[in-house]
Design a protein around this motif. Sequence first.
Motif, PDB file in Angstrom:
ATOM      1  N   SER A 165      15.786   5.344   0.707  1.00  0.00           N
ATOM      2  CA  SER A 165      14.672   4.898   1.540  1.00  0.00           C
ATOM      3  C   SER A 165      14.627   3.382   1.721  1.00  0.00           C
ATOM      4  N   SER A 173      14.854   8.812   5.192  1.00  0.00           N
ATOM      5  CA  SER A 173      13.531   8.186   5.241  1.00  0.00           C
ATOM      6  C   SER A 173      13.374   7.406   6.544  1.00  0.00           C
ATOM      7  N   TYR A 232       1.638  10.017  -4.429  1.00  0.00           N
ATOM      8  CA  TYR A 232       2.194  11.286  -3.959  1.00  0.00           C
ATOM      9  C   TYR A 232       2.975  11.984  -5.069  1.00  0.00           C
ATOM     10  N   GLU A 233       3.675  11.191  -5.856  1.00  0.00           N
ATOM     11  CA  GLU A 233       4.579  11.767  -6.863  1.00  0.00           C
ATOM     12  C   GLU A 233       3.904  12.021  -8.206  1.00  0.00           C
ATOM     13  N   ARG A 289      10.403   5.017   8.870  1.00  0.00           N
ATOM     14  CA  ARG A 289       9.091   4.381   8.930  1.00  0.00           C
ATOM     15  C   ARG A 289       8.592   4.426  10.362  1.00  0.00           C
ATOM     16  N   ALA A 335       0.849  -1.198   0.000  1.00  0.00           N
ATOM     17  CA  ALA A 335       0.000   0.000   0.000  1.00  0.00           C
ATOM     18  C   ALA A 335       0.880   1.242   0.000  1.00  0.00           C
ATOM     19  N   GLN A 336       1.912   1.217   0.828  1.00  0.00           N
ATOM     20  CA  GLN A 336       2.817   2.370   0.891  1.00  0.00           C
ATOM     21  C   GLN A 336       3.566   2.579  -0.414  1.00  0.00           C
ATOM     22  N   ALA A 337       3.929   1.476  -1.074  1.00  0.00           N
ATOM     23  CA  ALA A 337       4.593   1.603  -2.379  1.00  0.00           C
ATOM     24  C   ALA A 337       3.665   2.314  -3.369  1.00  0.00           C
ATOM     25  N   LEU A 347      -1.025  12.856   2.168  1.00  0.00           N
ATOM     26  CA  LEU A 347       0.273  12.825   1.502  1.00  0.00           C
ATOM     27  C   LEU A 347       0.844  14.245   1.493  1.00  0.00           C
ATOM     28  N   GLY A 348       2.130  14.350   1.801  1.00  0.00           N
ATOM     29  CA  GLY A 348       2.793  15.655   1.756  1.00  0.00           C
ATOM     30  C   GLY A 348       2.660  16.475   3.030  1.00  0.00           C
ATOM     31  N   PRO A 364      -4.722   1.825   0.760  1.00  0.00           N
ATOM     32  CA  PRO A 364      -5.946   1.644  -0.017  1.00  0.00           C
ATOM     33  C   PRO A 364      -6.265   0.200  -0.426  1.00  0.00           C
ATOM     34  N   ARG A 399       5.680  11.110   2.968  1.00  0.00           N
ATOM     35  CA  ARG A 399       5.753  10.736   1.538  1.00  0.00           C
ATOM     36  C   ARG A 399       4.791   9.611   1.181  1.00  0.00           C
ATOM     37  N   SER A 400       4.447   8.784   2.161  1.00  0.00           N
ATOM     38  CA  SER A 400       3.522   7.691   1.873  1.00  0.00           C
ATOM     39  C   SER A 400       2.916   7.192   3.175  1.00  0.00           C
ATOM     40  N   PHE A 401       1.759   6.547   3.044  1.00  0.00           N
ATOM     41  CA  PHE A 401       1.136   5.991   4.250  1.00  0.00           C
ATOM     42  C   PHE A 401       0.231   4.833   3.869  1.00  0.00           C
ATOM     43  N   SER A 402      -0.168   4.074   4.886  1.00  0.00           N
ATOM     44  CA  SER A 402      -1.248   3.102   4.755  1.00  0.00           C
ATOM     45  C   SER A 402      -2.009   3.102   6.065  1.00  0.00           C
ATOM     46  N   MET A 409       1.046   4.296  -2.581  1.00  0.00           N
ATOM     47  CA  MET A 409       0.727   5.662  -2.154  1.00  0.00           C
ATOM     48  C   MET A 409       1.891   6.621  -2.404  1.00  0.00           C
ATOM     49  N   GLU A 410       3.107   6.094  -2.401  1.00  0.00           N
ATOM     50  CA  GLU A 410       4.235   6.956  -2.753  1.00  0.00           C
ATOM     51  C   GLU A 410       4.127   7.371  -4.220  1.00  0.00           C
ATOM     52  N   ILE A 434       5.734   6.458   5.753  1.00  0.00           N
ATOM     53  CA  ILE A 434       7.131   6.703   5.402  1.00  0.00           C
ATOM     54  C   ILE A 434       7.283   8.215   5.329  1.00  0.00           C
ATOM     55  N   GLN A 472      11.685   1.010   3.644  1.00  0.00           N
ATOM     56  CA  GLN A 472      10.577   0.628   2.778  1.00  0.00           C
ATOM     57  C   GLN A 472      11.158  -0.043   1.542  1.00  0.00           C
TER      58      GLN A 472
END
Lengths: 398, 144
Positions: A260, B100, A162-163, B102, A154-156, B116-117, A209, B72-75, A158-159, B92, A264
């Motif tokens: 990172s 980075s 983000y980008e 976690r 999920a984090q992969a 995000l952000g 998600p 930068r990212s979440f769940s 969502m990153e 993250i 992650q």
Amino acid sequence: MGDAVWVLGASMTRFGRYPDLDSVDLAAQACMDALADGGTTIHDMDVLAAGSLFQPPGMGQRVQKQIGQTGIPVYNVTNACATGATALRLVYMAIKAGEAQMGLAFGVEQMGKMGLLRGGSKEEANVYEPSGRHGAVTAVDGILGTETMPGVFAQAGMEYAYENEGVGFEQFARVAFKNHQHSTLNPLAQYRKEFTMEEIMSSPVQSYPNTLLMCCPTGDGAAAAILVSEERLRSLPIDVRKRAVKISASVLTSDPWVESGQVQPDVNTLTRNAAAQAYEAAGVGPEDLDLVELHDCFATAELIHYDNLGLCERGGAGEFIDSGGPFRDGRTPVNVSGGLISKGHPIGATGVANVYEVTTHLRGEAGDRQIKGARVGLAHVIGLGSACGIHILEKSAA
Amino acid sequence: MIDENTDGTDVAVKVPTNVPIVDYLILGDDPHLVANECKECGARYFDRRNACARCGKVEFVSARVSNEATLRSFSVVHRAAPGIPVPYVSAIVQTDDGTSVRANVVGLNDPMKVELGMRVRLTTYGCGTDDIGTECMAFGYVAA
């Protein structure tokens, strides 16, 4: 020309749950079928590579006892979710090196209902004592972020969201919608049920998600492939030869350092590197692919691999799924088997099963799910840690 | 707990009232994270390394990691191993000095308020107590 390695035979069991069989039974079944499919027996094999992750040691030797003990070298392979692809590539390398003319690679897993992978249980220590490489005094999963697979992937995803523009819950859900829909045509899939977007988005959230219907199941299954040198292939009967499929690229990569990476897993860089090497070796580009089987362990993962494999413009994975690009009638059909999400993901078997899937389409033998006129296909897997395997297969004349 | 003085006599050692959940969290008046930083290229590691995974050099220094960061990212994790309270927000973050990390985002009324952000800041909190009364201190990030 002349030194290519070819897929001569391939097979997979239906993925699912086999409480009355063990992993040796499943692997032996896939191996016997693949050997027969290639018009061969175990006595024609010069090498055997056996892939499994959670099974007891010595899988290759135990399968030999079921199908034939001929004394050939056996390599037992484990490489996370890239285990099957690694076993296949090991046989490929043995043939390339001239040590073998023909070899058998299989992958197998019996997971039963293992449930959620990774993430330690929370056990309250009696007295806090630092242990492990981070001097942790207690299990950190759930406190210092997540170690569960649905969460990590999920984090992969969502990153990427983000980008890049145009990526969110709905785009991830659409990936699962597609793969469930595709699986209805595949008799070898663990699940063959179509779901609406609404059902997918409202199914229980595992790690937002990713909802339940956006996660691959655990399961049992095996797949096997017979590889052959071009020289040996030419000595075989025409009816065997014409069904052979050429391996135009076989690539395995691991993680280069990224900042990172220690917190992650980076599933992107090594996939991009593997794709670049594979396209170069095969002399094809992503626009030439008639189908792709890629590692959709979670819907969030599939979406980012559209970009990593160059199936869409850089940053354009959201638009690619929204425009129907990876659907079976789209520009580049992705996971027409149903993918890991619905076909299933018995871990060791996956990297051989997706080569079986591509091979079957290139032979024109995929039945209801056949991609018409398919000539070039790509199979991709990634194991966290990480390892990425890519094979590009082509319909060609030997 | 008993330790030994330099002259060989036993001395009672004060039991710490709290311990960091991991050794790269430094507690005290100014809680922060530390990393092993490659002297050559500046790559940072929360664990020990034999050689820098980036450049291969073998000398490291201890470096303080910035407490200020961007998410930068979440769940939002709803399904976890038994005993782990859910839902929680795993994230993250990237600190302002480029590292980075976690960790969980804490202090949100509603987990779905995470964005995000968003700007975040390191915080510490107790996450458990052992049989001799020592508290485990975790770190997380709060909206800045």
